[in-house]
Write a protein that holds these residues in place. Sequence first.
Motif, short mmCIF file in Angstrom:
data_model
loop_
_atom_site.label_atom_id
_atom_site.label_comp_id
_atom_site.label_asym_id
_atom_site.label_seq_id
_atom_site.Cartn_x
_atom_site.Cartn_y
_atom_site.Cartn_z
N GLU A 211 -5.20 8.82 -2.17
CA GLU A 211 -6.58 9.16 -1.22
C GLU A 211 -7.40 8.15 -1.94
OE1 GLU A 211 -4.46 10.50 1.08
OE2 GLU A 211 -7.22 10.85 2.20
N TYR B 146 -4.01 -0.07 7.31
CA TYR B 146 -3.47 -1.05 5.42
C TYR B 146 -2.33 0.00 4.90
CZ TYR B 146 -8.01 -2.57 3.51
OH TYR B 146 -9.02 -3.48 3.23
N GLU B 147 -1.86 1.37 5.93
CA GLU B 147 -0.74 2.19 5.32
C GLU B 147 -0.02 0.71 6.30
OE1 GLU B 147 -1.05 5.52 7.20
OE2 GLU B 147 -1.76 6.52 5.74
N LYS B 148 0.08 0.21 7.31
CA LYS B 148 1.21 -0.84 7.00
C LYS B 148 1.73 -2.05 6.48
CE LYS B 148 0.20 -0.77 12.46
NZ LYS B 148 0.11 -1.84 13.53
N ARG C 120 -7.30 3.40 7.92
CA ARG C 120 -6.14 3.94 7.09
C ARG C 120 -5.18 2.98 7.38
NH1 ARG C 120 -5.38 7.87 3.01
NH2 ARG C 120 -3.41 8.39 3.03
N PHE D 255 -7.27 3.80 -1.05
CA PHE D 255 -7.19 4.39 0.25
C PHE D 255 -8.94 3.89 0.20
CE2 PHE D 255 -3.12 5.42 0.58
CZ PHE D 255 -2.76 3.31 2.06
N CYS E 95 1.29 -1.16 -0.03
CA CYS E 95 -0.06 -0.21 -0.12
C CYS E 95 0.64 1.43 -0.09
CB CYS E 95 -0.75 0.10 1.33
SG CYS E 95 -2.24 -1.19 1.05
N SER E 96 2.45 1.50 0.39
CA SER E 96 2.79 2.08 0.17
C SER E 96 2.73 3.37 -0.98
CB SER E 96 4.28 1.60 0.02
OG SER E 96 4.68 1.05 -0.99
#
Lengths: 360, 360
Positions: free
Chosen positions: A319, A357-359, A354, A322, A314-315
């Motif tokens: 916007e 998911y960012e991890k 969010r 996501f 997800c890197s």
Amino acid sequence: MNYKNYPMVSRVVFGRGSFNQLNDILAPKRLNAKAPFIFLVDDVFKGNAWLTSRISLAYDDQLLFISADEEPTTSQVDELVEQIILNHTDRPSGIIGIGGGTLLDLSKAVAIMLTNEGESKDYQGWDLVKTPAIYHVGVPTISGTGAEVSRTTVLTGPEKKLGINSDYTPFDQVILDPELTKDVPKDQWFYTGMDCYIHCVESLKGTYLNAFSQSYGEKSLELCKEIFVDGDGSEEELQDKLMMASWHGGMSIAYSQVGVAHALSYGLGYLLGTKHGLGNCIVFDHLEEFYPEGVALFKRMKKIHGIILPQGLCSKLDEDEFNTMIDVALAMEPLWENAMGKNWKQTITREKLRALYEKM
Amino acid sequence: MNYKNYPMVSRVVFGRGSFNQLNDILAPKRLNAKAPFIFLVDDVFKGNAWLTSRISLAYDDQLLFISADEEPTTSQVDELVEQIILNHTDRPSGIIGIGGGTLLDLSKAVAIMLTNEGESKDYQGWDLVKTPAIYHVGVPTISGTGAEVSRTTVLTGPEKKLGINSDYTPFDQVILDPELTKDVPKDQWFYTGMDCYIHCVESLKGTYLNAFSQSYGEKSLELCKEIFVDGDGSEEELQDKLMMASWHGGMSIAYSQVGVAHALSYGLGYLLGTKHGLGNCIVFDHLEEFYPEGVALFKRMKKIHGIILPQGLCSKLDEDEFNTMIDVALAMEPLWENAMGKNWKQTITREKLRALYEKM
């Protein structure tokens, strides 16, 4: 309280080599010479005579090799149905799915769409199917998803990734031949096995749990530990056990539901096409907050088997992307309610998802 | 090797209070106003409005209270079938059995005999039934026998005590409502629960065992221990668990078989009419030689629950009577083969069985 009246698989054969009985099982189900059996087979078996030589084609029977590299889609189902209708004057005598969760789900969906009008996306949801499916048979060649026993068939549609959940979805016949799983590559074996492990954890830690689901879930979890932690048994015994773990795990969610990992994994799958088993692993790895013991044991099993999960999926998402994933995940309301209780919306915010998911 | 293609119960509802859904479940199955539902109900529920008020009778529906004091017989089945045929112009829409193993077995047999000619004794054996049974529903009110999930219905006939084993035997619908077991007397609760415990031991120690039967049998046995050894949970939780133990125990013998205790118990039941659960307990108590661990734990459970088994059942039997019991027991060939292997006849002699019966 109204309890589900759960439709079970009608018949099951279990045993190493039981796949040899396929033709005998199908013979009495042939409606007439123009009503073919359609075999949907994972294309990893293309050229594999050990398996394909045991499928005898007669009259207009057709064997279609299908790639399971991508998650099954509603358009793929609709195309298969169209192709079958165009190629045959009569409705098929049966659909036989041979493969993993992708092939099993495709087969269930095709069997339903051969008797129900419109497009398969119209049936994504709960109890939208009105007409019984045609006779359909499931032959798992990889274990874990529980697709062989469930009343759903998970499809990626234009608007959502969601199953066709119906009383007509379960197979009329399942052949459980653990020998068919002998050549599954190690990574896939692990990811798909973890699908089973994860939905047992989600089921057992969920608020929907009752004694029915619990007894199946506990047995399945126990088998997963014997397989992935203790390595308890010969290679053949471990194949047998994993096939039963998948079966019981599927029954466990019959009366309960999956949870956080599956909800988030549907988001990943919808946007990025991440395969279900792998997606579940990627997600579950970050869910200590929700399933502390389950995640700890998962990390141990990863280590035991030298599994390195992909990072940074997800890197580079923007916007909108996501938001799409978060929308898909939040739409899985029964999963959140099972995981967190009726007031789940108080803690499960868009920001929270969010951050998760960012991890990944 | 040819594996059984096991027919499963088509639908299952599980949950406390799920019996309230009976009428809704039956409604769409009514064929016409002249085709009644016949309810066969254990007569312990006579005058028990808590249960009977939830059965709504319409048109020519009939509720028959039946005593479960004696093991079900083929002549009882034939009489019920005759009575149903004489009282109604149309074939029933369905048979609903509400009770323990006796009522469930009677209901399965009646449903079969309403569509198959001749007498029920002609169908005692394996796969002799040719025509599908009418729609039949099982509602267990006592847990342990596994009759709710099995493909057999054990009947005492003029020549033998043997089940009608067929693909048409299993219920089309089962309602698992553990609340219905709340008033079972303690002795009966123990004996019937032990029927489950004993067939798990027999299945798990048998030569027919495979991973399918093992996974169900292990879970069932684990639940039996939680219930009868540890008393692990509230009264309600224990009822829930025993209902699942019975279900899984029944599935365990799907792919395996019972063993020495059941073979000898059939002899007792045939000659003396000993109820199945009690008979199994009386027999199992003397089987250390065959199942050392299983019998040790059984004796412990007996002690925990203060159960005193009847003694001296066989003390006054004559030569002919012993021979009858031995004949019935020895005729159960698959049970002996499962327990002792293919060469069972070398060790299981008439003298051996006589000596065992003499202890009882």
